[in-house]
Design an enzyme around this catalytic site. Structure first.
Site, PDB file in Angstrom:
ATOM      1  N   ASP A  30       0.846  -1.183   0.000  1.00 45.99           N
ATOM      2  CA  ASP A  30       0.000   0.000   0.000  1.00 45.99           C
ATOM      3  C   ASP A  30       0.885   1.237   0.000  1.00 45.99           C
ATOM      4  O   ASP A  30       1.939   1.249   0.641  1.00 45.99           O
ATOM      5  CB  ASP A  30      -0.918   0.010   1.227  1.00 45.99           C
ATOM      6  CG  ASP A  30      -2.146   0.885   1.020  1.00 45.99           C
ATOM      7  OD1 ASP A  30      -3.248   0.327   0.831  1.00 45.99           O
ATOM      8  OD2 ASP A  30      -2.003   2.119   1.035  1.00 45.99           O
ATOM      9  N   THR A  86     -12.348   1.412  -6.068  1.00 48.42           N
ATOM     10  CA  THR A  86     -13.005   1.837  -7.314  1.00 48.42           C
ATOM     11  C   THR A  86     -14.258   2.633  -6.948  1.00 48.42           C
ATOM     12  O   THR A  86     -15.371   2.196  -7.222  1.00 48.42           O
ATOM     13  CB  THR A  86     -13.376   0.640  -8.206  1.00 48.42           C
ATOM     14  OG1 THR A  86     -14.185  -0.286  -7.445  1.00 48.42           O
ATOM     15  CG2 THR A  86     -12.137  -0.074  -8.701  1.00 48.42           C
ATOM     16  N   THR A 122     -13.748  -4.587  -7.622  1.00 44.60           N
ATOM     17  CA  THR A 122     -14.962  -4.613  -8.431  1.00 44.60           C
ATOM     18  C   THR A 122     -14.827  -3.594  -9.555  1.00 44.60           C
ATOM     19  O   THR A 122     -14.704  -2.396  -9.306  1.00 44.60           O
ATOM     20  CB  THR A 122     -16.191  -4.290  -7.571  1.00 44.60           C
ATOM     21  OG1 THR A 122     -16.290  -5.258  -6.522  1.00 44.60           O
ATOM     22  CG2 THR A 122     -17.462  -4.322  -8.403  1.00 44.60           C
ATOM     23  N   ASN A 213     -24.607  -8.234  -7.207  1.00 42.18           N
ATOM     24  CA  ASN A 213     -24.897  -7.163  -6.253  1.00 42.18           C
ATOM     25  C   ASN A 213     -26.188  -6.426  -6.603  1.00 42.18           C
ATOM     26  O   ASN A 213     -26.957  -6.045  -5.718  1.00 42.18           O
ATOM     27  CB  ASN A 213     -23.731  -6.181  -6.187  1.00 42.18           C
ATOM     28  CG  ASN A 213     -22.638  -6.658  -5.253  1.00 42.18           C
ATOM     29  OD1 ASN A 213     -22.774  -7.683  -4.590  1.00 42.18           O
ATOM     30  ND2 ASN A 213     -21.542  -5.928  -5.197  1.00 42.18           N
ATOM     31  N   GLY A 262     -26.893   0.217   2.155  1.00 48.46           N
ATOM     32  CA  GLY A 262     -25.782   1.167   2.108  1.00 48.46           C
ATOM     33  C   GLY A 262     -24.488   0.395   1.980  1.00 48.46           C
ATOM     34  O   GLY A 262     -24.465  -0.717   1.462  1.00 48.46           O
ATOM     35  N   CYS A 265     -20.427  -1.323  -1.291  1.00 49.33           N
ATOM     36  CA  CYS A 265     -20.634  -2.083  -2.533  1.00 49.33           C
ATOM     37  C   CYS A 265     -21.940  -1.747  -3.246  1.00 49.33           C
ATOM     38  O   CYS A 265     -21.928  -1.255  -4.373  1.00 49.33           O
ATOM     39  CB  CYS A 265     -20.576  -3.579  -2.232  1.00 49.33           C
ATOM     40  SG  CYS A 265     -18.952  -4.157  -1.678  1.00 49.33           S
ATOM     41  N   LYS A 326     -24.317  -1.651   8.541  1.00 45.06           N
ATOM     42  CA  LYS A 326     -24.758  -2.969   8.972  1.00 45.06           C
ATOM     43  C   LYS A 326     -24.007  -3.309  10.253  1.00 45.06           C
ATOM     44  O   LYS A 326     -23.033  -2.633  10.598  1.00 45.06           O
ATOM     45  CB  LYS A 326     -24.497  -4.024   7.887  1.00 45.06           C
ATOM     46  CG  LYS A 326     -23.023  -4.239   7.585  1.00 45.06           C
ATOM     47  CD  LYS A 326     -22.811  -5.251   6.468  1.00 45.06           C
ATOM     48  CE  LYS A 326     -23.185  -6.656   6.882  1.00 45.06           C
ATOM     49  NZ  LYS A 326     -22.817  -7.661   5.858  1.00 45.06           N
TER      50      LYS A 326
END
Length: 437
Positions: A30, A86, A122, A213, A262, A265, A326
């Site tokens: 990273d 992304t 993704t 999704n 929410g 993703c 969540k």
């Protein structure tokens, strides 16, 4: 095998540590030196149950390392995964692929020997083609195959999902069988446990992720609209969900009415799929509607709370429990709580919130939010108590204690974790989603 994971965010870190736990030698790369420094000290930047222990054990074994030195890591790798962010591109909803393409250029410049480059992030259909073009343009001599291998991790259950997946989707183009052999070896521990490896083309693999999704987001949105209808006709959405969910063609998962979806993703992926379809002159109307209905749903939940509190909450104190999108995560991205709290604040209320793991992120994202240390501190002198996220610790609240500290004993349960009779016997008024109140 020697694996490099580009990106030590949620997907990269969870995937990297699980690959290390399978016995592979993994280096997580990273550019954020602070993040790498913290990881080397055992400080995990995200909350995910079991992740800290798994990182510690694999670092101790020598199979997992962290670095900001992409060049050295890539040169020594058999497989390089791209697991960078992304996000939705500002202004138009397309996925921002700048991080993916930047990673591809850096990877290309440092490849040594045959290497499989895998898009784990993704990404829209056709991204793998562009990654391959960039690599070959940057390093024409590279012996490389670009593969798509989307992740299907649920935040809060990511380690379990990675180690016991429903399926592993791998998109490979061309007749060179080396990449297929490499990816089979990477996932051998799961393959031996009979987790199905689904080999397909790159573009198909990329679309599988978005289609999956979008379907789940539609299912959530469908039951939320049915919940609204239930309130009008006197039906119970939980019984409706059970009645249709027992049909094997439908299934019971993602049929829980609430304040909308929410997270990192569903919001961005549904929007990206809509934009991709529009770009190809094949609009996906169901997904377009899902996006619009879900956006309105979050604001509507704020109005629901206001109505339950009598229609005028100017000067009132509203306590909210659960701020993350969540349970079992600290992720606040696109959380329904953000829109609900803002609606309450716009109506003149002072809002105090509590979340077991999300307080630090909530402070950054919700201006003017008062923060409490537990549900009872949040509820002190409150005119209403609102459950937005269904953390387990909210499932056994002491209602007598709450009533003694609240100004008005009103519970607005946006996750239907209680029944009216349970709370009414303690002297509370109760409002829920899609059930006769």
């Amino acid at each position: 095998m020697k694996i490099t994971m580009i990106g030590a965010g949620y997907v990269g870190l969870v995937s990297g540590v699980c690959f290390a736990d399978f016995g592979h030698d993994v280096v997580c790369v990273d550019k954020d030196e602070g993040k790498i420094s913290a990881l080397k000290k055992g400080q995990i930047p995200i909350f995910e149950p079991g992740l800290d222990h798994l990182v510690a054990s694999n670092v101790a074994s020598g199979r997992l390392n962290f670095t900001d030195d992409l060049k050295t890591a890539v040169a020594a790798s058999d497989v390089v995964f791209i697991a960078v962010g992304t996000p939705s591109r500002r202004g138009d909803g397309h996925a921002d692929l700048s991080y993916v393409y930047a990673a591809a250029r850096e990877i290309a410049a440092n490849l040594q020997g045959f290497t499989v480059v895998v898009t784990k992030s993704t990404v829209p259909v056709g991204t793998g083609d562009e990654v391959e073009r960039i690599i070959r343009e940057t390093n024409p001599a590279a012996d490389v195959t670009v593969v798509s291998n989307p992740e299907f991790l649920r935040e809060g259950a990511a380690i379990e999902d990675f180690k016991r997946p429903d399926r592993i989707v791998i998109g490979v183009d061309g007749s060179d069988g080396r990449a297929r052999e490499v990816m089979t070896e990477v996932y051998r521990p799961l393959y031996l446990n009979q987790s199905p490896l689904v080999f397909t083309t790159r573009r198909t693999s990329e679309l599988i992720k978005y289609a999956g999704n979008a379907f789940l987001a539609m299912k959530i949105t469908f039951i939320n609209e049915i919940a609204d209808l239930c309130e009008k006709v006197g039906a119970n959405v939980q019984d409706v969900a059970r009645g249709i969910g027992l049909d094997g063609r439908i299934g019971s998962k993602f049929l829980h009415a609430g304040p909308g979806y929410g997270g990192s993703c569903f919001p961005k992926d549904t929007l990206a799929l809509v934009k991709t379809a529009q770009d190809h002159d094949t609009p996906v109307r169901l997904v377009e509607t899902t996006v619009a209905v879900n956006d309105n749903r979050k604001r509507a939940m704020g109005r629901k709370v206001i109505a339950a509190a009598g229609g005028d909450i100017r000067g009132s104190k509203i306590a909210v429990l659960g701020l993350t999108f969540k349970p079992n995560t600290d992720d606040m991205r696109d959380s329904p709580a953000i829109a609900v709290v803002q609606a309450l604040q716009d109506a003149g209320a002072r809002v105090t919130g509590y979340d077991p793991e999300g307080m630090e992120n909530a402070r950054k994202l919700i201006e003017g939010l008062d923060c409490a240390r537990d549900p009872y501190e949040a509820a002190a002198e409150a005119d209403a108590l609102v459950i937005i996220t269904e953390w387990n610790e909210f499932r056994a609240l002491d209602f007598d204690r709450l009533k003694s500290t609240m100004k008005t004993p009103l519970l607005v349960d946006l996750r239907n974790i209680y029944r009216k009779d349970e709370v009414a016997k303690h002297g509370f008024r109760y409002a829920s989603i899609g059930r006769p109140d």
